[in-house]
Design a protein around this motif. Structure first.
Motif, short mmCIF file in Angstrom:
data_model
loop_
_atom_site.label_atom_id
_atom_site.label_comp_id
_atom_site.label_asym_id
_atom_site.label_seq_id
_atom_site.Cartn_x
_atom_site.Cartn_y
_atom_site.Cartn_z
N ARG A 321 0.68 -1.29 -0.11
CA ARG A 321 0.28 0.00 -0.21
C ARG A 321 0.49 1.37 0.17
O ARG A 321 1.19 2.69 -0.80
CB ARG A 321 -0.86 0.39 0.94
N GLU A 322 2.01 1.08 0.88
CA GLU A 322 2.58 2.81 0.98
C GLU A 322 3.59 2.39 -0.91
O GLU A 322 3.24 3.44 -1.00
CB GLU A 322 3.87 2.15 1.82
N TYR A 323 3.57 1.45 -1.28
CA TYR A 323 4.13 1.87 -2.94
C TYR A 323 3.55 2.74 -3.61
O TYR A 323 3.15 3.45 -4.67
CB TYR A 323 4.33 0.12 -3.25
N VAL A 324 1.96 1.93 -3.44
CA VAL A 324 0.89 2.80 -4.53
C VAL A 324 0.95 3.72 -4.20
O VAL A 324 0.14 4.78 -5.66
CB VAL A 324 -0.42 1.56 -4.95
N ILE A 325 0.60 4.23 -3.04
CA ILE A 325 0.44 5.39 -2.33
C ILE A 325 1.47 6.68 -2.60
O ILE A 325 0.86 7.50 -3.61
CB ILE A 325 0.16 5.65 -0.86
N ALA A 326 2.79 6.61 -2.98
CA ALA A 326 3.65 7.11 -3.17
C ALA A 326 3.19 7.08 -4.98
O ALA A 326 3.45 8.06 -5.70
CB ALA A 326 4.88 6.23 -2.98
N MET A 327 3.37 6.42 -6.07
CA MET A 327 3.07 6.34 -7.15
C MET A 327 1.58 7.01 -7.12
O MET A 327 1.91 7.94 -8.14
CB MET A 327 2.55 5.08 -8.07
N ALA A 328 1.07 6.79 -6.22
CA ALA A 328 -0.78 7.99 -6.32
C ALA A 328 0.24 10.27 -6.59
O ALA A 328 -0.12 10.49 -7.44
CB ALA A 328 -1.68 7.92 -5.78
N GLY A 331 1.61 12.12 -9.06
CA GLY A 331 0.35 12.36 -10.01
C GLY A 331 0.11 11.74 -11.28
O GLY A 331 0.15 10.46 -11.24
N GLU A 332 -0.17 11.53 -12.16
CA GLU A 332 -0.37 11.16 -13.36
C GLU A 332 0.53 9.85 -13.55
O GLU A 332 1.59 10.64 -13.69
CB GLU A 332 -1.56 11.89 -14.36
N GLY A 333 -0.19 8.65 -13.88
CA GLY A 333 0.76 7.75 -14.91
C GLY A 333 1.54 7.89 -16.72
O GLY A 333 0.81 8.66 -16.43
N SER A 368 6.09 -0.39 -20.47
CA SER A 368 7.49 -0.26 -21.17
C SER A 368 8.90 -0.46 -19.33
O SER A 368 8.27 -0.37 -19.09
CB SER A 368 7.46 1.01 -21.64
N HIS A 369 9.84 -0.43 -20.35
CA HIS A 369 10.94 -0.52 -19.86
C HIS A 369 11.25 0.55 -18.71
O HIS A 369 10.94 1.78 -19.36
CB HIS A 369 12.41 -0.71 -20.25
N GLY A 370 10.74 0.01 -17.25
CA GLY A 370 11.27 0.80 -16.34
C GLY A 370 9.85 1.70 -15.77
O GLY A 370 10.58 2.49 -14.88
N ASP A 371 8.75 1.50 -16.24
CA ASP A 371 7.84 2.39 -16.10
C ASP A 371 7.09 1.32 -15.75
O ASP A 371 6.69 0.54 -15.96
CB ASP A 371 7.05 2.91 -17.80
N ILE A 372 5.71 2.11 -14.55
CA ILE A 372 5.10 1.20 -14.16
C ILE A 372 3.01 1.84 -14.01
O ILE A 372 3.71 3.35 -14.27
CB ILE A 372 5.02 0.69 -12.69
N ALA A 373 2.83 1.12 -14.13
CA ALA A 373 0.93 2.08 -14.44
C ALA A 373 0.14 1.15 -13.17
O ALA A 373 0.13 -0.15 -13.50
CB ALA A 373 0.73 2.47 -15.25
#
Length: 391
Positions: A321-328, A331-333, A368-373
Motif C-alpha cells: 500500500r505504501e508503494y502504490v500511494i507513493a505512485m499516486a 500524479g498521473e501515470g 514499457s521498460h522501467g515504467d509502471i502504471a
C-alpha cells in the motif's frame, strides 16, 4: 425516475444494456467462429485492457455467439492458486461427453476420453464424482509434462469435434494469473490444433501485460493470436452507451448531462454504468439533466470507493500500500520505477520484489521498460481522495 426501470446494472461482468464501441471486436470473433465450422482457419483472440473496461462482458458475448453457431464452449476464470490442468479437466470431460452421444463422433470421442483418463492419472487430477469410464491409453497424454500432454488432448478433442461438424471454443478470463508453464502449454496446444486444421478456438481476456507474457512463454504467440485492445470508449460511443438505454426506457437525457458523465468517467465502461445508474435514480422526471449528472458524483464515487477500488486496495500488504500511494502522489501515470523508489527513499533494486508482488496481484503492470502504471483506471485519484483514511 422509477429505479425498477433503471437500465444500468454496474457489476463484475454484467452485460450492459448497450455494448457500444465493441462492434469490430465482436465482428472479428464472429468471423473466426464461423470460419472454423467451414474447415477454414480462424484466429484466436486475447482481449487486453485495464480493470473495468468490459473484457469479461466481451467474453460472455463471444461465448453466446459461439453457442448460437453450433460450438461447444468452455468458460473458466484463471485463479491465482489452481493449475490450468485442474481447471480444464472437468470442462474437457464435459465437451467429450457431449460429442460422444453423436453417432459420427463416438469413436473419436472415445479416443479422446482415453487420453483424458491418461492425463488425469499422470497429473493426479480429480474433481467431484468424476468418473471417466474408459481405459487409459498408454503413451498418450501421460508423460506428466503439461506442454507435451495438453496438446495431445486438444488435438484429440478437436478431431472429435470435427467428426461431428462442430467446434470447441475455450474462453479463459484473467489470463495473467496463469503461470508461465500453464500459459506455454496452452499456447502450444492451440498451435498444434491450428496446424492440424482442427475446429478449436480460444478467446482470452487479461491485463495489458498478457501480450508480453505470451511472447515470453512462446515466441510465436504474437502470430497465433489477435490482441485487440479493450480500452475506454471514445466520446461518441460513451454517450451512446448512456443515451440508448435511457431512450429505450422511454426517457431522455440532455446532451450536457452526457458530456458531464463522459468528462467524469473518462469513457471507462464500468464507471459509465455506475454514473448512469445513479443519474437515473436522481432524475425527478422522465429526463436526466446536467444537475442530475452532477449530483450523482457524490453517490457514484462513494460506491466506487467502497466497492470497485477498496476491494483491490484491501488485497495489498501495508508495504505494498505504501508503494502504490507513493505512485499516486507522483500524479498521473505511467510512473518511473526509479521515481517511486526516490519518493520512498529506497533503491529500485531493493523495491524489486515488492513491485513484482504487486504486479502478480494484478494491481500494476509495466507498459514499457522501467515504467509502471495502475491496472485500475483512476486508481490514483481514489488514493489521493482517501489519503487521510488510508494511511
Amino acid at each position: 425516475m422509477d429505479p425498477v426501470r433503471n437500465p444500468f446494472s454496474p457489476g463484475a461482468g454484467s452485460q450492459p444494456p448497450e455494448l457500444a464501441g465493441r462492434k469490430t471486436i465482436i465482428e472479428d470473433a464472429r468471423i473466426a467462429i464461423e470460419r472454423v465450422l467451414l474447415d477454414k482457419p480462424g484466429r484466436s483472440q486475447m482481449f487486453l485492457g485495464l480493470r473495468g473496461v468490459g473484457k469479461t462482458v466481451l467474453l460472455n458475448a463471444v461465448e453466446k455467439l459461439a453457442t448460437e453457431r453450433g460450438h461447444i464452449t468452455s468458460m473458466i476464470e484463471a485463479p491465482e492458486n489452481k493449475s490450468l490442468g485442474e481447471q480444464l479437466l472437468p470442462r474437457m470431460h464435459q465437451v467429450l461427453r457431449k460429442l460422444s452421444v453423436v453417432a459420427n463422433g463416438k469413436a473419436k470421442a472415445h479416443e479422446a476420453l482415453r487420453a483424458l483418463r491418461s492425463f488425469a492419472s499422470a497429473f493426479k487430477l480429480q474433481y467431484g464424482d468424476l468418473s471417466i469410464a474408459v481405459e487409459p491409453e498408454a503413451g498418450v497424454a501421460d508423460s506428466g509434462a503439461l506442454e507435451n500432454d495438453l496438446p495431445e488432448l486438444f488435438v484429440r478433442i478437436g478431431a472429435a469435434a470435427k467428426a461431428v461438424g462442430k467446434a470447441w471454443t475455450l474462453l479463459i478470463d484473467e489470463v495473467q494469473y496463469l503461470n508461465e508453464r500453464d500459459l506455454a502449454a496452452l499456447i502450444v496446444s492451440l498451435h498444434k490444433t491450428n496446424q492440424a486444421g482442427l475446429p478449436v478456438l480460444f478467446f482470452g481476456a487479461g491485463l495489458p501485460q498478457v501480450a508480453a507474457l505470451s511472447g515470453e512463454a512462446k515466441s510465436y504467440a504474437e502470430r497465433l493470436f489477435l490482441y485487440p485492445e479493450v480500452g475506454a470508449l471514445p466520446e461518441r460511443d460513451a454517450k451512446d452507451a448512456i443515451r440508448q438505454p435511457v431512450n429505450d426506457e422511454g426517457a431522455d437525457i440532455d446532451e450536457d448531462a452526457l458530456s458531464e458523465i463522459f468528462l467524469k468517467t473518462k469513457g471507462y465502461p464500468y464507471f459509465l454504468q455506475e454514473w448512469g445508474h445513479q443519474s437515473w435514480n436522481l432524475a425527478g422526471g422522465e429526463r436526466i439533466t446536467i444537475d442530475d449528472a452532477r449530483q450523482a458524483e457524490t453517490t457514484t464515487l462513494k460506491r466506487l470507493d467502497e466497492g470497485f477500488f477498496k476491494v483491490r486496495f484491501d488485497r495489498l500488504t501495508p508495504k505494498e500500500r505504501e508503494y502504490v500511494i507513493a505512485m499516486a502522489q507522483l500524479g498521473e501515470g505511467p510512473y518511473r520505477s526509479s521515481d517511486v523508489a526516490d519518493a520512498l527513499g529506497e533503491t529500485p533494486q531493493s523495491l524489486g520484489p515488492r513491485r513484482a508482488q504487486i504486479i502478480s496481484k494484478g494491481m500494476i503492470y509495466s507498459p514499457s521498460h522501467g515504467d509502471i502504471a495502475f491496472t485500475v483506471p483512476m486508481f490514483n485519484e481514489y488514493l489521493m481522495r482517501n489519503l487521510s483514511s488510508l494511511d
